[in-house]
Design a protein around this motif. Structure first.
Motif, PDB file in Angstrom:
ATOM      1  N   ILE A 196       0.827  -1.202   0.000  1.00 21.58           N
ATOM      2  CA  ILE A 196       0.000   0.000   0.000  1.00 21.58           C
ATOM      3  C   ILE A 196       0.863   1.254   0.000  1.00 21.58           C
ATOM      4  N   TYR A 197       1.962   1.231   0.711  1.00 21.67           N
ATOM      5  CA  TYR A 197       2.834   2.402   0.794  1.00 21.67           C
ATOM      6  C   TYR A 197       3.497   2.721  -0.546  1.00 21.67           C
ATOM      7  N   LEU A 198       3.902   1.688  -1.274  1.00 23.82           N
ATOM      8  CA  LEU A 198       4.667   1.893  -2.500  1.00 23.82           C
ATOM      9  C   LEU A 198       3.800   2.111  -3.736  1.00 23.82           C
ATOM     10  N   ALA A 199       2.661   1.465  -3.800  1.00 20.36           N
ATOM     11  CA  ALA A 199       2.004   1.253  -5.086  1.00 20.36           C
ATOM     12  C   ALA A 199       0.941   2.278  -5.451  1.00 20.36           C
ATOM     13  N   ASN A 200       0.776   2.435  -6.776  1.00 17.80           N
ATOM     14  CA  ASN A 200      -0.417   3.076  -7.319  1.00 17.80           C
ATOM     15  C   ASN A 200      -1.569   2.078  -7.382  1.00 17.80           C
ATOM     16  N   ARG A 201      -1.207   0.804  -7.554  1.00 17.96           N
ATOM     17  CA  ARG A 201      -2.211  -0.250  -7.651  1.00 17.96           C
ATOM     18  C   ARG A 201      -1.639  -1.533  -7.061  1.00 17.96           C
ATOM     19  N   VAL A 202      -2.523  -2.275  -6.381  1.00 13.31           N
ATOM     20  CA  VAL A 202      -2.127  -3.525  -5.725  1.00 13.31           C
ATOM     21  C   VAL A 202      -3.003  -4.657  -6.255  1.00 13.31           C
ATOM     22  N   ALA A 203      -2.390  -5.794  -6.539  1.00 10.20           N
ATOM     23  CA  ALA A 203      -3.134  -6.988  -6.939  1.00 10.20           C
ATOM     24  C   ALA A 203      -2.817  -8.121  -5.977  1.00 10.20           C
ATOM     25  N   VAL A 204      -3.825  -8.947  -5.719  1.00  5.62           N
ATOM     26  CA  VAL A 204      -3.660 -10.127  -4.871  1.00  5.62           C
ATOM     27  C   VAL A 204      -3.791 -11.362  -5.741  1.00  5.62           C
ATOM     28  N   MET A 205      -2.819 -12.281  -5.596  1.00  8.88           N
ATOM     29  CA  MET A 205      -2.869 -13.545  -6.328  1.00  8.88           C
ATOM     30  C   MET A 205      -3.185 -14.689  -5.382  1.00  8.88           C
ATOM     31  N   GLU A 206      -3.954 -15.649  -5.885  1.00  7.80           N
ATOM     32  CA  GLU A 206      -4.254 -16.870  -5.138  1.00  7.80           C
ATOM     33  C   GLU A 206      -4.365 -18.025  -6.116  1.00  7.80           C
ATOM     34  N   GLU A 207      -3.558 -19.039  -5.902  1.00  8.80           N
ATOM     35  CA  GLU A 207      -3.571 -20.250  -6.737  1.00  8.80           C
ATOM     36  C   GLU A 207      -3.515 -19.913  -8.227  1.00  8.80           C
ATOM     37  N   GLY A 208      -2.600 -19.017  -8.576  1.00  9.51           N
ATOM     38  CA  GLY A 208      -2.357 -18.729  -9.981  1.00  9.51           C
ATOM     39  C   GLY A 208      -3.338 -17.805 -10.650  1.00  9.51           C
ATOM     40  N   ARG A 209      -4.185 -17.143  -9.867  1.00  9.87           N
ATOM     41  CA  ARG A 209      -5.160 -16.198 -10.413  1.00  9.87           C
ATOM     42  C   ARG A 209      -5.097 -14.874  -9.654  1.00  9.87           C
ATOM     43  N   ILE A 210      -5.351 -13.790 -10.348  1.00  7.05           N
ATOM     44  CA  ILE A 210      -5.519 -12.507  -9.674  1.00  7.05           C
ATOM     45  C   ILE A 210      -6.957 -12.445  -9.176  1.00  7.05           C
ATOM     46  N   THR A 211      -7.112 -12.418  -7.872  1.00  6.22           N
ATOM     47  CA  THR A 211      -8.441 -12.502  -7.264  1.00  6.22           C
ATOM     48  C   THR A 211      -8.961 -11.164  -6.762  1.00  6.22           C
ATOM     49  N   PHE A 212      -8.089 -10.157  -6.723  1.00  3.47           N
ATOM     50  CA  PHE A 212      -8.495  -8.859  -6.170  1.00  3.47           C
ATOM     51  C   PHE A 212      -7.505  -7.813  -6.649  1.00  3.47           C
ATOM     52  N   ASP A 213      -8.016  -6.619  -6.964  1.00  7.99           N
ATOM     53  CA  ASP A 213      -7.095  -5.519  -7.243  1.00  7.99           C
ATOM     54  C   ASP A 213      -7.671  -4.233  -6.694  1.00  7.99           C
ATOM     55  N   LEU A 214      -6.780  -3.320  -6.365  1.00  9.52           N
ATOM     56  CA  LEU A 214      -7.162  -2.115  -5.649  1.00  9.52           C
ATOM     57  C   LEU A 214      -6.298  -0.946  -6.087  1.00  9.52           C
ATOM     58  N   GLY A 215      -6.932   0.132  -6.526  1.00 14.06           N
ATOM     59  CA  GLY A 215      -6.217   1.368  -6.741  1.00 14.06           C
ATOM     60  C   GLY A 215      -5.921   2.024  -5.398  1.00 14.06           C
ATOM     61  N   VAL A 216      -4.744   2.615  -5.257  1.00 15.90           N
ATOM     62  CA  VAL A 216      -4.333   3.199  -3.974  1.00 15.90           C
ATOM     63  C   VAL A 216      -4.446   4.717  -4.074  1.00 15.90           C
ATOM     64  N   PRO A 217      -5.498   5.309  -3.486  1.00 12.73           N
ATOM     65  CA  PRO A 217      -5.758   6.749  -3.630  1.00 12.73           C
ATOM     66  C   PRO A 217      -5.011   7.603  -2.609  1.00 12.73           C
ATOM     67  N   LEU A 218      -3.707   7.455  -2.573  1.00 16.15           N
ATOM     68  CA  LEU A 218      -2.876   8.256  -1.681  1.00 16.15           C
ATOM     69  C   LEU A 218      -2.083   9.263  -2.507  1.00 16.15           C
ATOM     70  N   GLN A 219      -1.680  10.365  -1.886  1.00 16.40           N
ATOM     71  CA  GLN A 219      -0.892  11.354  -2.612  1.00 16.40           C
ATOM     72  C   GLN A 219       0.434  10.756  -3.056  1.00 16.40           C
ATOM     73  N   LYS A 220       0.964  11.292  -4.155  1.00 16.60           N
ATOM     74  CA  LYS A 220       2.167  10.714  -4.770  1.00 16.60           C
ATOM     75  C   LYS A 220       3.355  10.728  -3.812  1.00 16.60           C
ATOM     76  N   GLN A 221       3.520  11.815  -3.084  1.00 17.06           N
ATOM     77  CA  GLN A 221       4.635  11.912  -2.140  1.00 17.06           C
ATOM     78  C   GLN A 221       4.248  11.204  -0.847  1.00 17.06           C
ATOM     79  N   ARG A 222       4.848  10.061  -0.602  1.00 21.10           N
ATOM     80  CA  ARG A 222       4.513   9.260   0.571  1.00 21.10           C
ATOM     81  C   ARG A 222       5.385   9.679   1.757  1.00 21.10           C
ATOM     82  N   SER A 223       4.883   9.400   2.948  1.00 19.87           N
ATOM     83  CA  SER A 223       5.631   9.667   4.175  1.00 19.87           C
ATOM     84  C   SER A 223       5.290   8.590   5.194  1.00 19.87           C
TER      85      SER A 223
END
Length: 249
Positions: A196-223
């Motif tokens: 979550i800290y690094l990404a613009n978007r996160v995907a979750v894999m389970e048993e060889g499939r992408i089962t969930f993805d999430l856009g991360v609506p945080l400002q570009k400059q992280r702290s």
């Protein structure tokens, strides 16, 4: 326009065990995507296919509209182990991708020193890997991956073995350099907070499939302070539920 397109990728190990099932994913230029999943879910295999290290059984990968059939000189890699050459100095380790093709120029050395400065290692260019801490070795590995100014960076759990504070420092260093160069990134991790800290978007894999993805609506400059805010923790919880089977695709 997408920079990297993973188009209906499937892959089986020795034509027996299916590792990846019809994976589709896209990353736009300059985006930072993280891939999460339990051990054995297929995320490292997907990274290897996306980078051209192995070929899929079905489907294709496209980078800048060209099919990926082998590793491109326009990408960089960072793995969990820094894999530095113990008999070479820090500067020579960073210059290694260039030295393998010819003699580094003055411009190459200037860029290596610039990367050392960005990574907080200006005073270590003549040191050897055995004289560095684990975090410092990881910084050298990142600088080495960036020495040829790759358009894309593939990272497979590069900070997994580090202590929490060093890990946070390296996350900030990596974001700083990638944003400066507008580098496109695919980063594998087991750590939800890291993703979550690094990404613009996160995907979750389970048993060889992408089962969930999430856009991360945080400002570009992280702290670091972000990690203690309500929005950040709510995003982490969504991903945690997804990894427990409570999320939806």
């Amino acid at each position: 326009m997408s920079f990297l397109v993973i188009d209906q990728i499937s892959y089986s190990y020795e034509e027996k065990k299916t590792i990846l099932h019809n994976i589709e994913w896209e990353i736009k230029k300059g985006e930072f995507h993280c891939l999460l999943g339990r051990s054995g879910c297929g995320k490292t295999t997907l990274l290897k296919i996306a980078s051209g290290l192995i070929r899929p059984d079905e489907g294709a990968v496209y980078m800048q509209n060209k099919e990926v059939i082998k590793p491109s000189p326009d990408v960089g890699f960072v793995f969990q182990s820094p894999t530095l050459l113990e008999w070479k100095t820090v500067l020579d380790n960073i210059l290694l991708p260039i030295s393998l093709k010819g003699r580094p120029t003055i411009e190459d050395r200037n860029r290596a020193n610039f990367l050392l400065q960005l990574m907080g290692l200006s005073n270590y260019h003549n040191n050897y890997p055995g004289e560095l801490s684990g975090g410092q070795q990881s910084r050298v590995a990142i600088a080495r991956a960036l020495i040829k100014e790759p358009a894309m960076l593939f990272l497979d759990e590069p900070f997994a073995a580090l202590d929490a504070i060093t890990r946070e420092e390296l996350q900030d260093d990596l974001l700083k350099v990638c944003q400066l160069q507008n580098t496109t990134v695919l980063f594998i991790t087991h750590d939800i907070t890291e993703a979550i800290y690094l990404a613009n978007r996160v995907a979750v894999m389970e048993e060889g499939r992408i089962t969930f993805d999430l856009g991360v609506p945080l400002q570009k400059q992280r702290s670091v302070e972000m990690k203690y805010e309500t929005t950040f923790n709510e995003l982490c919880l969504k991903v945690r539920h997804a990894m427990s089977g409570a999320g939806s695709s």
